[in-house]
Design a protein around this motif. Sequence first.
Motif, PDB file in Angstrom:
ATOM      1  N   GLN A  93     -37.433 129.177 -33.499  1.00 23.24           N
ATOM      2  CA  GLN A  93     -37.663 130.465 -34.126  1.00 23.24           C
ATOM      3  C   GLN A  93     -38.494 131.372 -33.247  1.00 23.24           C
ATOM      4  O   GLN A  93     -38.199 132.299 -32.864  1.00 23.24           O
ATOM      5  N   SER A  94     -39.882 130.663 -32.810  1.00 32.74           N
ATOM      6  CA  SER A  94     -40.836 131.553 -32.124  1.00 32.74           C
ATOM      7  C   SER A  94     -40.005 131.807 -30.631  1.00 32.74           C
ATOM      8  O   SER A  94     -40.076 132.806 -30.146  1.00 32.74           O
ATOM      9  N   ALA A  95     -39.397 130.846 -30.177  1.00 35.25           N
ATOM     10  CA  ALA A  95     -38.840 130.882 -28.721  1.00 35.25           C
ATOM     11  C   ALA A  95     -37.717 131.869 -28.899  1.00 35.25           C
ATOM     12  O   ALA A  95     -37.774 132.798 -27.764  1.00 35.25           O
ATOM     13  N   ARG A  96     -37.021 132.038 -29.963  1.00 34.75           N
ATOM     14  CA  ARG A  96     -35.744 133.134 -30.081  1.00 34.75           C
ATOM     15  C   ARG A  96     -36.741 134.657 -29.966  1.00 34.75           C
ATOM     16  O   ARG A  96     -36.299 135.489 -29.322  1.00 34.75           O
ATOM     17  N   GLU A  97     -37.427 134.700 -31.174  1.00 38.56           N
ATOM     18  CA  GLU A  97     -38.365 135.903 -31.224  1.00 38.56           C
ATOM     19  C   GLU A  97     -38.837 136.296 -29.912  1.00 38.56           C
ATOM     20  O   GLU A  97     -38.714 137.673 -29.363  1.00 38.56           O
ATOM     21  N   ASP A  98     -39.524 135.553 -29.256  1.00 40.26           N
ATOM     22  CA  ASP A  98     -40.171 135.817 -27.961  1.00 40.26           C
ATOM     23  C   ASP A  98     -39.234 136.225 -27.025  1.00 40.26           C
ATOM     24  O   ASP A  98     -39.349 137.222 -26.104  1.00 40.26           O
ATOM     25  N   LEU A  99     -38.161 135.505 -26.938  1.00 41.65           N
ATOM     26  CA  LEU A  99     -37.013 136.008 -25.970  1.00 41.65           C
ATOM     27  C   LEU A  99     -36.373 137.373 -25.962  1.00 41.65           C
ATOM     28  O   LEU A  99     -36.113 138.247 -25.300  1.00 41.65           O
ATOM     29  N   ILE A 100     -36.115 137.617 -27.355  1.00 40.24           N
ATOM     30  CA  ILE A 100     -35.809 138.914 -27.902  1.00 40.24           C
ATOM     31  C   ILE A 100     -36.773 139.918 -27.431  1.00 40.24           C
ATOM     32  O   ILE A 100     -36.391 140.953 -26.728  1.00 40.24           O
ATOM     33  N   LYS A 101     -38.019 139.726 -27.460  1.00 40.67           N
ATOM     34  CA  LYS A 101     -39.027 140.648 -27.080  1.00 40.67           C
ATOM     35  C   LYS A 101     -38.919 141.016 -25.641  1.00 40.67           C
ATOM     36  O   LYS A 101     -38.947 142.104 -25.245  1.00 40.67           O
ATOM     37  N   MET A 102     -38.724 139.978 -24.878  1.00 40.12           N
ATOM     38  CA  MET A 102     -39.072 140.044 -23.351  1.00 40.12           C
ATOM     39  C   MET A 102     -37.565 140.834 -22.917  1.00 40.12           C
ATOM     40  O   MET A 102     -37.591 141.602 -22.097  1.00 40.12           O
ATOM     41  N   VAL A 103     -36.511 140.365 -23.606  1.00 37.97           N
ATOM     42  CA  VAL A 103     -35.062 141.210 -23.183  1.00 37.97           C
ATOM     43  C   VAL A 103     -35.185 142.648 -23.570  1.00 37.97           C
ATOM     44  O   VAL A 103     -35.042 143.404 -22.916  1.00 37.97           O
ATOM     45  N   ASP A 104     -35.778 142.896 -24.758  1.00 38.12           N
ATOM     46  CA  ASP A 104     -36.017 144.360 -25.168  1.00 38.12           C
ATOM     47  C   ASP A 104     -36.991 145.365 -24.166  1.00 38.12           C
ATOM     48  O   ASP A 104     -36.810 146.233 -23.966  1.00 38.12           O
TER      49      ASP A 104
ATOM     50  N   ILE B 195     -25.406 136.489 -21.089  1.00 41.57           N
ATOM     51  CA  ILE B 195     -26.025 135.490 -20.376  1.00 41.57           C
ATOM     52  C   ILE B 195     -25.312 135.421 -18.865  1.00 41.57           C
ATOM     53  O   ILE B 195     -23.982 135.409 -18.835  1.00 41.57           O
ATOM     54  N   SER B 196     -25.940 135.270 -17.823  1.00 48.20           N
ATOM     55  CA  SER B 196     -25.376 135.218 -16.746  1.00 48.20           C
ATOM     56  C   SER B 196     -25.584 133.779 -16.144  1.00 48.20           C
ATOM     57  O   SER B 196     -26.758 133.492 -15.644  1.00 48.20           O
ATOM     58  N   ASP B 197     -24.572 133.040 -16.182  1.00 48.16           N
ATOM     59  CA  ASP B 197     -24.792 131.494 -15.917  1.00 48.16           C
ATOM     60  C   ASP B 197     -24.131 131.522 -14.211  1.00 48.16           C
ATOM     61  O   ASP B 197     -22.895 131.872 -14.095  1.00 48.16           O
ATOM     62  N   PRO B 198     -25.089 131.619 -13.178  1.00 49.26           N
ATOM     63  CA  PRO B 198     -24.693 131.354 -11.867  1.00 49.26           C
ATOM     64  C   PRO B 198     -23.702 130.326 -11.675  1.00 49.26           C
ATOM     65  O   PRO B 198     -22.810 131.048 -10.549  1.00 49.26           O
ATOM     66  N   VAL B 199     -23.116 129.352 -12.085  1.00 48.87           N
ATOM     67  CA  VAL B 199     -21.891 128.573 -11.904  1.00 48.87           C
ATOM     68  C   VAL B 199     -20.805 129.226 -12.379  1.00 48.87           C
ATOM     69  O   VAL B 199     -19.729 128.388 -12.205  1.00 48.87           O
ATOM     70  N   PHE B 200     -20.855 130.160 -13.550  1.00 48.93           N
ATOM     71  CA  PHE B 200     -19.688 130.575 -13.736  1.00 48.93           C
ATOM     72  C   PHE B 200     -19.344 131.882 -13.163  1.00 48.93           C
ATOM     73  O   PHE B 200     -20.181 132.703 -12.641  1.00 48.93           O
ATOM     74  N   GLU B 201     -17.831 132.308 -12.896  1.00 48.91           N
ATOM     75  CA  GLU B 201     -17.517 133.478 -12.328  1.00 48.91           C
ATOM     76  C   GLU B 201     -18.033 134.740 -12.923  1.00 48.91           C
ATOM     77  O   GLU B 201     -18.176 135.526 -12.338  1.00 48.91           O
ATOM     78  N   HIS B 202     -18.039 134.904 -14.337  1.00 42.13           N
ATOM     79  CA  HIS B 202     -18.256 135.958 -15.081  1.00 42.13           C
ATOM     80  C   HIS B 202     -19.466 135.680 -16.017  1.00 42.13           C
ATOM     81  O   HIS B 202     -19.785 134.580 -16.481  1.00 42.13           O
ATOM     82  N   PRO B 203     -20.102 136.603 -16.337  1.00 42.44           N
ATOM     83  CA  PRO B 203     -21.225 136.610 -17.627  1.00 42.44           C
ATOM     84  C   PRO B 203     -20.685 136.278 -18.694  1.00 42.44           C
ATOM     85  O   PRO B 203     -19.584 136.637 -19.042  1.00 42.44           O
ATOM     86  N   VAL B 204     -21.159 135.587 -19.682  1.00 42.99           N
ATOM     87  CA  VAL B 204     -20.777 135.235 -20.925  1.00 42.99           C
ATOM     88  C   VAL B 204     -21.765 135.748 -22.117  1.00 42.99           C
ATOM     89  O   VAL B 204     -23.071 136.113 -21.803  1.00 42.99           O
ATOM     90  N   GLU B 205     -21.486 135.753 -23.400  1.00 43.70           N
ATOM     91  CA  GLU B 205     -22.091 135.946 -24.563  1.00 43.70           C
ATOM     92  C   GLU B 205     -22.285 134.787 -25.331  1.00 43.70           C
ATOM     93  O   GLU B 205     -21.207 134.224 -25.471  1.00 43.70           O
ATOM     94  N   VAL B 206     -23.543 134.339 -25.825  1.00 39.39           N
ATOM     95  CA  VAL B 206     -23.614 133.060 -26.618  1.00 39.39           C
ATOM     96  C   VAL B 206     -24.192 133.453 -27.780  1.00 39.39           C
ATOM     97  O   VAL B 206     -25.393 134.254 -27.961  1.00 39.39           O
ATOM     98  N   GLU B 207     -23.791 132.974 -28.960  1.00 40.27           N
ATOM     99  CA  GLU B 207     -24.455 133.395 -30.249  1.00 40.27           C
ATOM    100  C   GLU B 207     -26.079 132.872 -30.185  1.00 40.27           C
ATOM    101  O   GLU B 207     -26.244 131.772 -29.699  1.00 40.27           O
ATOM    102  N   TYR B 208     -26.905 133.420 -31.191  1.00 40.78           N
ATOM    103  CA  TYR B 208     -28.130 133.138 -31.223  1.00 40.78           C
ATOM    104  C   TYR B 208     -28.251 131.613 -31.592  1.00 40.78           C
ATOM    105  O   TYR B 208     -29.111 130.774 -30.841  1.00 40.78           O
ATOM    106  N   ASN B 209     -27.719 131.079 -32.644  1.00 37.15           N
ATOM    107  CA  ASN B 209     -27.906 129.700 -33.003  1.00 37.15           C
ATOM    108  C   ASN B 209     -27.563 128.754 -31.958  1.00 37.15           C
ATOM    109  O   ASN B 209     -28.119 127.699 -31.750  1.00 37.15           O
ATOM    110  N   ALA B 210     -26.328 129.001 -31.230  1.00 38.99           N
ATOM    111  CA  ALA B 210     -25.794 128.048 -30.115  1.00 38.99           C
ATOM    112  C   ALA B 210     -26.878 128.028 -29.225  1.00 38.99           C
ATOM    113  O   ALA B 210     -27.127 126.723 -28.678  1.00 38.99           O
ATOM    114  N   LEU B 211     -27.542 129.081 -28.772  1.00 40.31           N
ATOM    115  CA  LEU B 211     -28.352 128.964 -27.544  1.00 40.31           C
ATOM    116  C   LEU B 211     -29.577 128.306 -28.120  1.00 40.31           C
ATOM    117  O   LEU B 211     -30.150 127.379 -27.105  1.00 40.31           O
ATOM    118  N   ASP B 212     -29.955 128.254 -29.276  1.00 42.75           N
ATOM    119  CA  ASP B 212     -31.060 127.792 -29.945  1.00 42.75           C
ATOM    120  C   ASP B 212     -31.001 126.156 -29.556  1.00 42.75           C
ATOM    121  O   ASP B 212     -31.768 125.373 -29.149  1.00 42.75           O
TER     122      ASP B 212
END
Lengths: 134, 329
Positions: free
Chosen positions: B86-97, B139-156
């Motif tokens: 929970q706090s990891a996600r909130e903090d990440l949202i703050k940083m991204v914002d 998400i920009s995963d450097p080993v993939f060719e293109h950026p992707v989007e990952v749902e909040y829960n999956a990334l947690d």
Amino acid sequence: MKRDEAPQDNIAMYQGGRKALYAVADEGTFEITQSSGWSVEEMATLQAVDEFGRLEREAYRDFLEGTLSPLAAWMYRRRMSLATLSQCTGFWQWNIKRHLKSNIFKTLSPKKIALYCDVLDITPEELHHPKEPQ
Amino acid sequence: MESFVHSHAAHCESGVVSSLLTHAGYPISEAMAFGIGNGLTFAYLPIVKIDGMPLVAYRMPPKSILKTVEKRLGLNVTIKKYSNPQSAREDLIKMVDAGKFVGLQTSVYWLPYFPPEMRFHFNAHNLVVYGKSDTGFLISDPVFEHPVEVEYNALDKARFARGVFAPKGACYTIEKIPEKIDLAKAIKKAINRTCNMMLYTPFPWVGLRGIGMMKRAILKLPNHPHKRYASLYLGHIIRMQEEIGTGGGGFRLMYAAFLSECADVLGRDELKTASSMMGEVGDKWRIFALSCSKACKGHEYFVEEISQKLQECRDSEERVYRFLKGLKL
């Protein structure tokens, strides 16, 4: 490896994606080149995947016969070895080995079942009724 | 907010370091990040098992590239860990914002965009979060060719996987870059360090000695009681060398790219020679992988031939390191 020597074997598991390799470009410097896969790598990866598949099928068969608990089939389905499951749950390996036995699995507390479910990302209902392996 | 440019790299950690540094205002290639981060090594640890196989590594342990680059370039990197998602996600949202680009450590198995066959329990994968949408992170995963989007829960789930190298939600940002960076000095230090480790390590399972140890283990394969073991063992080596994002030849080709860049930075043409020598080493490792794969398929089973190929890799690597030592950088 020259740039045109980078393997382009179009391996299925990349799902049309490509991977970055380093190869020599025309000017003699190394640059990133996109590769659609190498059959050597594909073989090694599929071998590892198939090994887990084989273990899962055996565990599922033993589950149907009633000797193994459904935990064994789930463990292999999630591509875990005994060591991995032990590291993820914090249970000792000898303890998990006991839990793999059908009769002992039935006596596990809801708390332990919940931990296994969390690590394997399934519900208790799913844990008790593993799907048939493909 | 500054826009993010995704770049495709061979390896996750060096790719993320290169990407974060470039966006922080210090453009650096993946190979350069890998080289000055002392990423290259060889280690064979028969005691440490991965799914029943000995640990074979062609690079340094996770996080070491980030930490070494930080030290060599005098950066200021903040690493945070969390006790709950929970706090990891909130903090990440703050940083991204706040417009930050954030490096994350995650598991490979629980990332939904990885192809199913390539998902294994490895907890030290790295990627960059560069934004968010209503449902998830960009998400920009450097080993993939293109950026992707990952749902909040999956990334947690991927950030809080358990087990060895458990990420515990680890995330990192580059806070400060010194005004003046002496890249030449960093390069010299890094090359010498890598050569010394490969040539003179006191540990029998590291460097060139480690390659010798793996060779002896391969020669003993026919004596193993289980028939399948030899095949699985050789397959395991191939995966560690080629599958897990090494840029080919167990990072040797990436290191060749690094040496070639160093030649330009230091103005030393001998490093171009070292680069093409290292390129040949990488090719030899790929030939070694090819002969392992033939043995895996069970066509023929020549441990002699495989170990001979491995010996060639070892010998040609030794020549590169001795050559580099001889340059007195």
